[in-house]
Design a protein around this motif. Structure first.
Motif, mmCIF file in Angstrom:
data_model
loop_
_atom_site.group_PDB
_atom_site.id
_atom_site.type_symbol
_atom_site.label_atom_id
_atom_site.label_comp_id
_atom_site.label_asym_id
_atom_site.label_seq_id
_atom_site.Cartn_x
_atom_site.Cartn_y
_atom_site.Cartn_z
ATOM 1 N N ILE A 148 132.760 94.740 -26.265
ATOM 2 C CA ILE A 148 133.838 94.054 -25.556
ATOM 3 C C ILE A 148 133.703 92.571 -25.852
ATOM 4 O O ILE A 148 132.615 92.073 -26.126
ATOM 5 C CB ILE A 148 133.824 94.300 -24.038
ATOM 6 C CG1 ILE A 148 132.477 93.894 -23.412
ATOM 7 C CG2 ILE A 148 134.176 95.729 -23.719
ATOM 8 C CD1 ILE A 148 132.460 93.943 -21.886
ATOM 9 N N SER A 180 135.293 88.782 -24.378
ATOM 10 C CA SER A 180 136.141 87.956 -23.523
ATOM 11 C C SER A 180 136.557 86.719 -24.306
ATOM 12 O O SER A 180 135.693 85.989 -24.810
ATOM 13 C CB SER A 180 135.399 87.539 -22.254
ATOM 14 O OG SER A 180 134.991 88.661 -21.506
ATOM 15 N N THR A 189 139.531 90.032 -21.395
ATOM 16 C CA THR A 189 138.431 90.773 -22.004
ATOM 17 C C THR A 189 138.994 91.972 -22.758
ATOM 18 O O THR A 189 139.655 92.835 -22.165
ATOM 19 C CB THR A 189 137.405 91.226 -20.956
ATOM 20 O OG1 THR A 189 136.908 90.074 -20.264
ATOM 21 C CG2 THR A 189 136.231 91.930 -21.628
ATOM 22 N N LEU A 239 135.919 96.663 -16.818
ATOM 23 C CA LEU A 239 137.064 95.817 -17.157
ATOM 24 C C LEU A 239 138.213 96.041 -16.181
ATOM 25 O O LEU A 239 138.847 95.080 -15.720
ATOM 26 C CB LEU A 239 137.525 96.095 -18.592
ATOM 27 C CG LEU A 239 136.892 95.235 -19.689
ATOM 28 C CD1 LEU A 239 135.371 95.357 -19.694
ATOM 29 C CD2 LEU A 239 137.447 95.629 -21.061
ATOM 30 N N ALA A 273 132.394 91.063 -17.683
ATOM 31 C CA ALA A 273 133.832 90.953 -17.934
ATOM 32 C C ALA A 273 134.366 89.681 -17.287
ATOM 33 O O ALA A 273 133.818 89.195 -16.294
ATOM 34 C CB ALA A 273 134.570 92.176 -17.394
#
Length: 266
Positions: free
Chosen positions: A97, A99, A116, A130, A236
């Motif tokens: 992931i 951001s 994100t 998230l 996140a």
């Protein structure tokens, strides 16, 4: 503390700056995939912002712990909570992931927003992080109305995230925004209802939950910018800039283009 209320004309200029941030995030959404470096994303954002007549506010932003920020966006991957510095060595992989925090200065006013993104196929556990973090942002926004207090926003974010067992980063906050990217007041993501400054119509603030899958403890990396979770678990970060109104806050930034590209708008 000095809080600047905005005129309607100023709020319109802030909307334009923030909508450009949303379009920039939408442009980046087209390129976030395995194999891409964070430096490549930074170059895309810098060019897009400048081509649209604005300046990236993050580039050159001063750091009390070291030198100015060297890039136009923050790219925070996996366990990086905020302020990840784009570089040509950080390559996105399937399951990551990232951001992306972005700021613009357009016609004398600032825009600021963060989203994100999932890279490829992400685990259900991370997807839930998230989703809950994004939900908490909107819970906070629901409380950003004239006559409420800052603590109402903070409590709404904290309550929603902690109910799911997540950590709320306490050393970093949202903020007022206007001619400067960071103005009074600070907007914590934890607190008690009824506490803090009373919200007034035409206040403009950036609400930005920073939420960890594990413990809330963080540490500052050797580059003096990158902030990571101490336990190495993912974090996140979602952010909107809003104008406080009577009855219902007005969101000046936008996730519409990102969500369209992600296939979430039908």
């Amino acid at each position: 503390m000095k809080i600047f209320l905005k005129t309607e004309d100023e709020i319109e200029l802030m909307r334009q700056a923030n909508q450009l941030v949303g379009r920039t995030l939408g442009e980046l959404a087209k390129h976030i995939k395995p194999g891409v470096t964070t430096l490549h994303l930074d170059k895309i954002a810098d060019e897009f912002i400048r081509d649209n007549g604005a300046v990236p506010t993050f580039k050159g932003f001063p750091n009390p712990y070291g030198g100015p920020f060297p890039a136009s966006i923050c790219t925070s991957v996996n366990d990086v909570v905020v302020h990840g510095v784009p570089n040509d060595q950080t390559v996105l992989h399937d399951g990551d992931i990232i951001s992306v925090d972005c700021g613009t200065l357009l016609n004398g006013f600032c825009g600021d927003s963060c989203y994100t993104f999932c890279v490829g196929e992400v685990s259900d556990e991370v997807k839930t992080l998230l989703r809950v973090t994004k939900e908490s942002l909107y819970r906070g926004i629901e409380n950003a109305v004239a006559g409420h207090h800052l603590g109402d926003i903070s409590s709404a974010v904290q309550t929603h995230c902690e109910a799911h067992g997540y950590g709320i980063v306490r050393e970093l906050t949202g903020h007022g925004i206007g001619h400067e990217m960071h103005e009074d007041p600070q907007v914590p993501n934890y607190g008690r209802r009824g506490n803090g400054v009373m919200l007034k119509a035409s206040m403009c603030i950036a609400i930005e939950p920073m939420v960890t899958m594990g413990k809330r403890d963080i540490w500052l990396d050797k580059d003096r910018w990158t902030i990571r979770t101490r336990d190495g678990k993912p974090a996140a970060h979602f952010e909107h800039t809003i104008a406080v109104r009577k009855g219902k806050a007005e969101i000046l930034s936008s996730f519409d283009e990102v969500e369209f590209i992600e296939g979430k708008l039908y």
